[in-house]
Design a protein around this motif. Structure first.
Motif, mmCIF file in Angstrom:
data_model
loop_
_atom_site.group_PDB
_atom_site.id
_atom_site.type_symbol
_atom_site.label_atom_id
_atom_site.label_comp_id
_atom_site.label_asym_id
_atom_site.label_seq_id
_atom_site.Cartn_x
_atom_site.Cartn_y
_atom_site.Cartn_z
ATOM 1 N N MET A 1 35.918 1.163 41.503
ATOM 2 C CA MET A 1 37.191 1.024 42.206
ATOM 3 C C MET A 1 38.063 2.249 41.962
ATOM 4 O O MET A 1 37.845 3.005 41.023
ATOM 5 N N ARG A 2 39.077 2.383 42.791
ATOM 6 C CA ARG A 2 40.119 3.392 42.584
ATOM 7 C C ARG A 2 41.303 2.680 41.940
ATOM 8 O O ARG A 2 41.901 1.789 42.559
ATOM 9 N N VAL A 3 41.616 3.073 40.714
ATOM 10 C CA VAL A 3 42.595 2.346 39.907
ATOM 11 C C VAL A 3 43.771 3.254 39.599
ATOM 12 O O VAL A 3 43.605 4.358 39.071
ATOM 13 N N LEU A 4 44.983 2.774 39.914
ATOM 14 C CA LEU A 4 46.202 3.472 39.546
ATOM 15 C C LEU A 4 46.685 2.940 38.205
ATOM 16 O O LEU A 4 46.828 1.726 38.024
ATOM 17 N N VAL A 5 46.945 3.831 37.260
ATOM 18 C CA VAL A 5 47.483 3.459 35.945
ATOM 19 C C VAL A 5 48.873 4.043 35.824
ATOM 20 O O VAL A 5 49.055 5.264 35.869
ATOM 21 N N THR A 6 49.895 3.179 35.683
ATOM 22 C CA THR A 6 51.253 3.658 35.440
ATOM 23 C C THR A 6 51.470 3.812 33.930
ATOM 24 O O THR A 6 50.702 3.296 33.127
ATOM 25 N N GLY A 7 52.519 4.556 33.564
ATOM 26 C CA GLY A 7 52.706 4.832 32.139
ATOM 27 C C GLY A 7 51.539 5.603 31.574
ATOM 28 O O GLY A 7 51.116 5.403 30.430
ATOM 29 N N ALA A 8 51.012 6.520 32.372
ATOM 30 C CA ALA A 8 49.713 7.130 32.078
ATOM 31 C C ALA A 8 49.733 8.120 30.929
ATOM 32 O O ALA A 8 48.676 8.533 30.463
ATOM 33 N N THR A 9 50.919 8.516 30.469
ATOM 34 C CA THR A 9 50.981 9.411 29.311
ATOM 35 C C THR A 9 51.236 8.649 28.013
ATOM 36 O O THR A 9 51.420 9.256 26.963
ATOM 37 N N GLY A 10 51.232 7.326 28.078
ATOM 38 C CA GLY A 10 51.570 6.514 26.917
ATOM 39 C C GLY A 10 50.391 6.189 26.023
ATOM 40 O O GLY A 10 49.240 6.564 26.278
ATOM 41 N N PHE A 11 50.694 5.453 24.966
ATOM 42 C CA PHE A 11 49.741 5.112 23.912
ATOM 43 C C PHE A 11 48.563 4.286 24.436
ATOM 44 O O PHE A 11 47.396 4.629 24.218
ATOM 45 N N VAL A 12 48.838 3.199 25.139
ATOM 46 C CA VAL A 12 47.753 2.338 25.632
ATOM 47 C C VAL A 12 46.926 3.065 26.678
ATOM 48 O O VAL A 12 45.691 2.975 26.695
ATOM 49 N N ALA A 13 47.586 3.834 27.532
ATOM 50 C CA ALA A 13 46.856 4.575 28.571
ATOM 51 C C ALA A 13 45.882 5.574 27.976
ATOM 52 O O ALA A 13 44.835 5.857 28.573
ATOM 53 N N SER A 14 46.183 6.101 26.794
ATOM 54 C CA SER A 14 45.288 7.082 26.171
ATOM 55 C C SER A 14 43.925 6.488 25.861
ATOM 56 O O SER A 14 42.931 7.211 25.785
ATOM 57 N N ALA A 15 43.860 5.178 25.675
ATOM 58 C CA ALA A 15 42.578 4.498 25.475
ATOM 59 C C ALA A 15 42.038 3.912 26.767
ATOM 60 O O ALA A 15 40.824 3.875 26.983
ATOM 61 N N LEU A 16 42.934 3.448 27.633
ATOM 62 C CA LEU A 16 42.502 2.770 28.853
ATOM 63 C C LEU A 16 41.883 3.723 29.867
ATOM 64 O O LEU A 16 40.848 3.415 30.467
ATOM 65 N N ILE A 17 42.508 4.876 30.085
ATOM 66 C CA ILE A 17 42.022 5.781 31.134
ATOM 67 C C ILE A 17 40.584 6.227 30.878
ATOM 68 O O ILE A 17 39.736 6.144 31.791
ATOM 69 N N PRO A 18 40.231 6.677 29.659
ATOM 70 C CA PRO A 18 38.823 7.040 29.429
ATOM 71 C C PRO A 18 37.874 5.862 29.581
ATOM 72 O O PRO A 18 36.745 6.029 30.048
#
Length: 318
Positions: A1-18
């Motif tokens: 899927m194509r997934v948009l992640v908001t707050g992408a520079t934050g702590f949780v995003a640092s693990a979620l995006i990879p």
């Protein structure tokens, strides 16, 4: 899927995006200001609120993970109503705006990462479940519960699939705030008067939370649910201090002061809130996400604490 992640520079995003990328998804990052590029496909959307323009960020997107939020700020207004208004603008109205824009853009699913503070702060006598009636008390908790309700209202009106995740305290490499302060205290290893505290608290490693969010993005049975998530083992404050000290290779020097006396001492110095965080229980029951989505933590708590300690030592030096 194509997934948009908001707050992408934050702590949780640092693990979620990879993690999303490793699972084969294309990730687009939403950031507030131009210049930050967590991933090549990044869209700057400005401040989060009721007027945010999401059109560029949502183009061609299948699912949204909404991490961006206003948490407690050091410069928080002293007036409770003013503080709540600021939180509502970002958390409630910002979520409503994003949900409406996502539905209009044809997005199929939106996952809102909320907080256990939308249910309760500290001092829950029994384990909190997905069905526990919410009674938030802080501006952050109140606004996040209202964000959940705003998303659910948009979903009911438009057909947007919605999922809510309510984590407790999140830790891992990059953690700040209270958990980082506790790690620094454990590394210094002074005698600590917390040995008589007998509370029960749930935590979640950022990698385990990322896995739970990914499952909520993917699983067909996730929509319409509010899920609690944590590592599994429940720790008392003394247990947590011992576990962190062990991971840091330091001794845990604990002695017991009766909690009522300790609480009175904290109150005298104006830190009753800190004592609540140290002494109160907040245990979560996450059987629903395990049963419904088949989710299991990817990291054991022991391994997660060790990984966090290794990062902390490398980041702060001897």
């Amino acid at each position: 899927m194509r997934v948009l992640v908001t707050g992408a520079t934050g702590f949780v995003a640092s693990a979620l995006i990879p993690m999303l990328a490793c699972r084969g998804h294309h990730v687009r990052a939403a950031v507030r200001r131009p210049g930050a590029f967590p991933v090549p496909d990044t869209a700057a959307v400005g401040d989060i609120g009721p007027e945010t323009d999401w059109s560029r960020a949502l183009e061609g997107i299948d699912a949204v993970v909404h991490l961006a939020a206003r948490v407690h700020q050091a410069e928080e207004p002293g007036d409770a109503a003013a503080a709540l208004g600021l939180h509502r603008r970002v958390n409630r109205e910002g979520t409503r705006r994003l949900a409406e824009a996502a539905a209009a853009a044809g997005v199929r699913r939106m996952v809102l990462v909320s907080t256990i503070k939308a249910v309760t702060e500290n001092g829950a006598e029994d384990a909190v479940t997905d069905e526990t009636p919410p009674r938030p008390s802080s501006p952050y908790g109140i606004s996040k519960l209202e964000a959940e309700q705003a998303l659910e209202a948009v979903a009911a009106r438009t057909g947007l699939e919605q999922v809510v995740v309510r984590p407790p305290l999140v830790y891992g490499p990059g953690v700040g705030a209270n958990f980082r302060q506790l790690m620094e205290l454990c590394r210094r290893a002074p005698p600590l008067p917390f040995g008589a505290i007998r509370n029960r608290r749930s935590l979640v490693y950022v990698g385990n939370l990322a896995g739970a969010i990914a499952a909520c993005v993917e699983h067909r049975d996730a929509p319409g649910r509010r899920f609690l998530v944590h590592d599994g083992p429940v720790l008392s404050t003394p247990d947590l201090i011992r576990a962190i000290a062990r991971a840091l290779g330091r001794p845990a020097r604990l002695f017991g002061v009766p909690p009522p006396l300790l609480g009175a001492a904290f109150g005298l110095i104006g830190r009753g809130d800190a004592f609540d965080r140290l002494a109160a229980s907040l245990e979560l029951d996450d059987r629903a996400i395990r049963k419904t989505l088949g989710w299991e933590p990817l990291w054991s708590q022991e391994d997660a604490l060790r990984t966090t300690a290794e990062w902390f030592n490398a980041a702060t030096g001897p």
